[in-house]
Write a protein that holds these residues in place. Structure first.
Motif, PDB file in Angstrom:
ATOM      1  N   TYR A 268      15.512 -30.748  -1.288  1.00  0.00           N
ATOM      2  CA  TYR A 268      15.393 -30.751   0.173  1.00  0.00           C
ATOM      3  C   TYR A 268      15.549 -32.199   0.646  1.00  0.00           C
ATOM      4  N   PRO A 269      16.064 -32.412   1.835  1.00  0.00           N
ATOM      5  CA  PRO A 269      16.249 -33.785   2.311  1.00  0.00           C
ATOM      6  C   PRO A 269      14.959 -34.603   2.283  1.00  0.00           C
ATOM      7  N   ILE A 270      15.084 -35.903   1.982  1.00  0.00           N
ATOM      8  CA  ILE A 270      13.922 -36.783   1.951  1.00  0.00           C
ATOM      9  C   ILE A 270      13.366 -36.983   3.360  1.00  0.00           C
ATOM     10  N   HIS A 271      12.114 -37.402   3.426  1.00  0.00           N
ATOM     11  CA  HIS A 271      11.457 -37.457   4.735  1.00  0.00           C
ATOM     12  C   HIS A 271      12.091 -38.481   5.654  1.00  0.00           C
ATOM     13  N   GLU A 272      12.725 -39.542   5.064  1.00  0.00           N
ATOM     14  CA  GLU A 272      13.394 -40.505   5.937  1.00  0.00           C
ATOM     15  C   GLU A 272      14.520 -39.858   6.723  1.00  0.00           C
ATOM     16  N   THR A 302      14.334 -22.443  10.757  1.00  0.00           N
ATOM     17  CA  THR A 302      13.657 -21.205  11.110  1.00  0.00           C
ATOM     18  C   THR A 302      12.969 -20.602   9.899  1.00  0.00           C
ATOM     19  N   ALA A 303      11.753 -20.145  10.078  1.00  0.00           N
ATOM     20  CA  ALA A 303      10.991 -19.410   9.063  1.00  0.00           C
ATOM     21  C   ALA A 303      10.780 -17.979   9.530  1.00  0.00           C
ATOM     22  N   ASP A 304      11.717 -17.520  10.367  1.00  0.00           N
ATOM     23  CA  ASP A 304      11.587 -16.219  11.022  1.00  0.00           C
ATOM     24  C   ASP A 304      12.543 -15.187  10.446  1.00  0.00           C
ATOM     25  N   PRO A 349      12.815 -12.533  -1.789  1.00  0.00           N
ATOM     26  CA  PRO A 349      13.075 -12.351  -0.357  1.00  0.00           C
ATOM     27  C   PRO A 349      13.543 -13.641   0.294  1.00  0.00           C
ATOM     28  N   LEU A 350      14.352 -13.526   1.313  1.00  0.00           N
ATOM     29  CA  LEU A 350      14.764 -14.675   2.114  1.00  0.00           C
ATOM     30  C   LEU A 350      13.821 -14.810   3.285  1.00  0.00           C
ATOM     31  N   GLU A 351      13.094 -15.914   3.327  1.00  0.00           N
ATOM     32  CA  GLU A 351      12.099 -16.120   4.372  1.00  0.00           C
ATOM     33  C   GLU A 351      12.466 -17.221   5.349  1.00  0.00           C
ATOM     34  N   SER A 352      13.120 -18.292   4.835  1.00  0.00           N
ATOM     35  CA  SER A 352      13.409 -19.419   5.725  1.00  0.00           C
ATOM     36  C   SER A 352      14.828 -19.919   5.512  1.00  0.00           C
ATOM     37  N   LEU A 353      15.346 -20.557   6.548  1.00  0.00           N
ATOM     38  CA  LEU A 353      16.720 -21.056   6.567  1.00  0.00           C
ATOM     39  C   LEU A 353      16.747 -22.343   7.368  1.00  0.00           C
ATOM     40  N   PHE A 365      19.877 -24.955   3.477  1.00  0.00           N
ATOM     41  CA  PHE A 365      18.811 -24.795   2.490  1.00  0.00           C
ATOM     42  C   PHE A 365      18.087 -23.479   2.723  1.00  0.00           C
ATOM     43  N   LEU A 366      17.951 -22.695   1.643  1.00  0.00           N
ATOM     44  CA  LEU A 366      17.292 -21.396   1.707  1.00  0.00           C
ATOM     45  C   LEU A 366      15.914 -21.492   1.067  1.00  0.00           C
ATOM     46  N   ASN A 367      14.925 -20.900   1.714  1.00  0.00           N
ATOM     47  CA  ASN A 367      13.551 -20.861   1.192  1.00  0.00           C
ATOM     48  C   ASN A 367      13.044 -22.246   0.799  1.00  0.00           C
TER      49      ASN A 367
END
Length: 471
Positions: A268-272, A302-304, A349-353, A365-367
């Motif tokens: 996942y991308p770094i916080h910077e 989205t986490a929807d 399951p796919l929860e977030s995108l 990025f998935l989940n």
């Protein structure tokens, strides 16, 4: 991140490392007129991943140990010295296939105290120093620290066209003192060449990441063009790169942080990078009601999803579909020959995108990074987002990173250039619901026989082939 205002080709990363508080990004650099034939190393420096300085070309193929190219490698900071390791490519005159004969493939090194001024180049390993049975394709050395022991891993091709990785141990007192340890390979063979390998430890597990070449597509597995990460592979495909008309090709992804979740490597991308999100607002995607970001540089989080089937169209160019446990990314237009890619979630399951859009790239990025798509995209129209199901998420502008394109001559100059770049560029403001009016790279070690690999097959992840390694 793509080059701007300079004429070169092939921006592929080498030697990413941190030294004396600065991150160094070395990359393959070739003057445009050479059409990629004589690879050199370029150089960026950053402290915060938002502001970058360009110290200029680091090295070029100007000696007998690399006369036909300074190929990829790695950087490693140790005891106050930044060490670079790379492959020197030497093509001998004659009627050779340059796979098993006719090519020198040397492991070379150079070093620096300040990360800017480097020593003369030096050979560590020549062809005769590598294990027997190898072809002339041995390249991309990378040093890693695993539990206090320093290992160099090098990608290789055996003469019978099976990929493998060579492991050497470096003395902590002298990184140029190499001891051969083993060859890592899979029992059945997994591609004909393993490029760009790296060993690292994460969550008490040792991983080998590399880019195998020549693995046939298997369903939705191994369908990428240039593989990276945990062995996602496929042969080359025909597609274009329109940026070559401007004198450059390829780009860097956003820097990512790795983690382990349920036995899987996540990224996942770094916080910077996440700090570059501005003008965030909650949006509701409704069927038939597109949302129009004002800039192509935006983020949708989205986490929807709630594991519901859907189709999302991104920038009017890419369809992202989820059905029957498979996520499909397909170009509708502006892919310049790119078609589709798939990820089988294998019952998860796919929860977030999370969709990160930039001028000519998409990173999805998935989940939370369990899976990821990355692609180039060449939009010409207004950016938009639409979805076949109701979704609520956060839409943000991505502020621009800034690069000083004037060559810096010393550490102080790089520091000054980065400080001068503080104060990010003004971002565009997002507008939801209506379309905007306009858009815009020691002594020789003893020669050894290739021993059996110390590899145990592990359960592969979705769309990947994972191997548990004993080093």
């Amino acid at each position: 991140m793509a080059p701007h205002g300079r004429h070169w080709l092939d921006l592929r990363p080498n030697g990413l490392c941190q030294h004396n508080g600065l991150y160094h990004i070395f990359h393959q650099y070739t003057p445009a007129q050479d059409l990629g034939l004589h690879k050199s190393w370029g150089h960026y420096v950053t402290r915060d991943w938002k502001h970058f300085a360009d110290p200029g070309t680091l090295m070029c193929p100007d000696s007998e140990i690399d006369k036909d190219g300074c190929y990829s490698g790695g950087g490693f900071s140790h005891n106050g010295i930044l060490h670079l390791f790379y492959t020197g490519n030497i093509l001998h005159d004659g009627d050779f296939d340059y796979i098993n004969e006719g090519r020198g493939h040397y492991t070379n090194t150079l070093h620096s105290a300040d990360g800017i001024h480097f020593s003369e180049k030096k050979v560590l390993l020549r062809n005769e120093d590598y294990p027997d049975a190898l072809s002339c394709h041995v390249r991309d050395p990378k040093v890693s620290d695993i539990d206090g022991r320093l290992y160099m891993v090098i990608g290789a091709r055996i003469r019978d066209s099976r990929g493998c990785a060579l492991v050497y141990e470096c003395s902590r007192d002298n990184l140029e003192d190499l001891t051969f340890r083993q060859v890592i390979r899979t029992p059945e063979g997994f591609g004909y060449m393993w490029e760009c390998p790296v060993l690292f430890k994460l969550d008490q597990q040792v991983f080998l990441l590399c880019c195998p070449q020549g693995v046939a597509q298997d369903g939705y597995k191994y369908e990428n063009v240039y593989q990276n990460g945990v062995f996602r592979l496929t042969p080359d495909a025909e597609y274009g790169n329109p940026e070559t008309a401007e004198g450059w090709i390829y780009s860097l992804t956003m820097p990512r942080q790795l983690s382990v979740k349920n036995g899987r490597i996540c990224q996942y991308p770094i916080h910077e990078i996440l700090d570059l999100r501005t003008e965030s607002q909650t949006v509701s995607l409704e069927p038939g009601r597109p949302v129009y970001p004002e800039s192509r540089s935006f983020v949708l989080e989205t986490a929807d999803i709630q594991n519901r089937p859907f189709e999302m169209v991104i920038r009017q160019d890419v369809s992202l579909r989820y059905a029957h446990g498979v996520v499909t990314m397909e170009f509708l237009r502006n892919g310049d020959g790119r078609t589709s890619r798939h990820i089988d979630l294998q019952g998860r399951p796919l929860e977030s995108l999370d969709v990160f859009s930039d001028s000519s790239s998409l990173e999805i990025f998935l989940n939370g990074g369990e899976e990821a798509f990355t692609t180039r995209i060449y939009s010409t129209g207004q950016p938009s987002l639409s979805c076949s199901i109701p979704l609520t998420g956060t839409l943000s502008v991505m502020d621009a990173i800034r690069i000083d394109w004037k060559p810096a001559l010393g550490t102080e100059s790089c520091e000054a250039a980065i400080q001068a770049l503080q104060g990010p560029q003004t971002a565009s403001v997002l507008k939801s619901g209506t379309a905007p009016e306009s858009v815009n790279r020691r002594p020789a070690a003893s020669r050894k026989q290739v021993p059996p690999a110390s590899v145990q097959q592990a359960s592969p992840g979705s769309g990947s082939a994972a191997h548990k390694l004993t080093v």
